[in-house]
Design a protein around this motif. Sequence first.
Motif, PDB file in Angstrom:
ATOM      1  N   MET A 173     -23.066  45.745  -8.269  1.00  0.00           N
ATOM      2  CA  MET A 173     -23.393  47.113  -8.666  1.00  0.00           C
ATOM      3  C   MET A 173     -24.544  47.143  -9.669  1.00  0.00           C
TER       4      MET A 173
ATOM      5  N   GLU B 180     -32.032  47.995  -8.797  1.00  0.00           N
ATOM      6  CA  GLU B 180     -32.908  48.255  -7.654  1.00  0.00           C
ATOM      7  C   GLU B 180     -33.230  49.732  -7.512  1.00  0.00           C
TER       8      GLU B 180
ATOM      9  N   GLU C 104     -27.586  46.668  -7.844  1.00  0.00           N
ATOM     10  CA  GLU C 104     -27.873  47.885  -7.093  1.00  0.00           C
ATOM     11  C   GLU C 104     -28.501  48.942  -8.014  1.00  0.00           C
ATOM     12  N   VAL C 105     -27.909  49.117  -9.175  1.00  0.00           N
ATOM     13  CA  VAL C 105     -28.442  50.081 -10.136  1.00  0.00           C
ATOM     14  C   VAL C 105     -29.876  49.711 -10.511  1.00  0.00           C
TER      15      VAL C 105
END
Lengths: 323, 323
Positions: free
Chosen positions: A266, A272, A269-270
């Motif tokens: 996560m 990115e 992901e954040v």
Amino acid sequence: MKESAVDLYKSLLEGDRRAAARLITMVENGDPESREVLRQLHRYSGKAHIIGLTGSPGSGKSTLARGLASHYRQEGLSVGIIAVDPTSAFTGGALLGDRIRMQELSADPGVFIRSMGSRGALGGLAVATNGVINILDAFGKDVIMVETVGAGQVEIEVVKFTHTCLVITMPGGGDEIQAIKAGILEIGDIFVVNKSDREGAPRTAADLEMMLETKPGYDGAAWKPPIISTVALEGEGVVELAAAINSHRQFLEESGKLEEKTIQRMKAEVREILSQKVGRAAEEALTSEGPGEELLRRMAAREIDPHTAADEIAGYLFKGTRD
Amino acid sequence: MKESAVDLYKSLLEGDRRAAARLITMVENGDPESREVLRQLHRYSGKAHIIGLTGSPGSGKSTLARGLASHYRQEGLSVGIIAVDPTSAFTGGALLGDRIRMQELSADPGVFIRSMGSRGALGGLAVATNGVINILDAFGKDVIMVETVGAGQVEIEVVKFTHTCLVITMPGGGDEIQAIKAGILEIGDIFVVNKSDREGAPRTAADLEMMLETKPGYDGAAWKPPIISTVALEGEGVVELAAAINSHRQFLEESGKLEEKTIQRMKAEVREILSQKVGRAAEEALTSEGPGEELLRRMAAREIDPHTAADEIAGYLFKGTRD
């Protein structure tokens, strides 16, 4: 959400394959509507075990993924396969055979397969791949495999943050193993010597073992990456590989590292999503009249350099700038 | 700048190869000191013609780059070659021969060759490659070639923003050309059919021509990408290719597009630097006590999703948040 996105979202949760496929296309295209869907879907995801497969071209990643998929299907588990191919701008022919074999597998409604190529937007592939993982997760797939040639940094990042990362090698003159640099050694939870019916396979496995043993921190590690020999084309070693993946899953659950891995994914992901967002903001700042125009003019005149320009833009994008 | 960086910087401007090599290593390692050097060097760069070479593995990019380098050397121009190989985490053996041949060329003090592999930092490769281009530019190289397999998006970005972008193809069953997708067609200023002594070369060139002609906007385009046939290993077609590159340079100068290309490259560079910077800021925000911890906890509990978390972080990083 617009009516259509709401419909797709509901249909997805009801198990509609076409809805899944359409949502994935929206994610791939960076459709802003898809972000809203991903927000809503988040609470339904988090159940799948996510497996990354990475290795050099020709090492047999796709064949292994197919082998594992068949194995999981026999165990009654549903499977998602995401083949990330950043080189697809150039190749294509070589993958055609693979695609046909994949299609055979995808005739099974318990298997969902998707190929993803490079997209125009910078950093877009990683964000899109994570989005597709989340969709398949919410769609109820028990196991999701993400397969990538690991050519670019972005692709390595994607695989790195799966629950179980398989690094696929094959026998060779020893060079192949030496070529697996430290970064790759770090990310592997399980190492596979595929095509192990070829000459030199025991040597390759031994080399790999030696490299792993000399890895810093190996001695005290709670999880020692096993080395599994397979002949994916014949299905040999697939059961052993699946067992190793299962052991790794158990290890993650028992050690509390499953949550840690989920959080790492996560976080990535954040990061990115933010990078993409800031890329768009920078683009906007640089194309807007006023400060952007001025910055570009000064850069072209070699009065300021891109690092200083980035600092200036950061200055009015960020509250406080740090380097 | 620290004493050592100042020394290196001065030595570079005096033409010291070792200083160039050491500065490049600093840039590759993301050494903060190198950013200061790049800032200072900026005003000395902007003279080199930057050529991008991209194409599938095995199309002969390195051989072509060597051929062009020899040609330019005969014309009295100095040359820099940057071989970006994002796949080097896996390959290595296959490139050894190339590296040896490259070393022969690099015995010539007028040629500076550097290979760059993937680095750990996300987005780091593009920023580092641009940094190396700028160093070689300030170092006084007349022509700088950047060669990449174009596997990842980041690598394509790097090549896209050179002055003249060569797309290298080779004869094949037609699949190769069809596999060159729209994105690649867009970035090519010159197309090369290398290994054109092989069967099917005229067909490949014809297919390529047809694809270019049906490209939207081709009819009215001021620059129509030529297709050059080469046999790089024999040096055939290299003179013609160099002439085409020269014509493209002239076109850029006369049409005013040279500055436009330079600005595009700087824009891309600023965007990359900012993305990297924000990646670090996001990492920091997520690992810090307080808001980051809280966000991660809520994400793990599936209360919020990564897109919302990214918005929240952006909220306190950016002055005004837009999506």
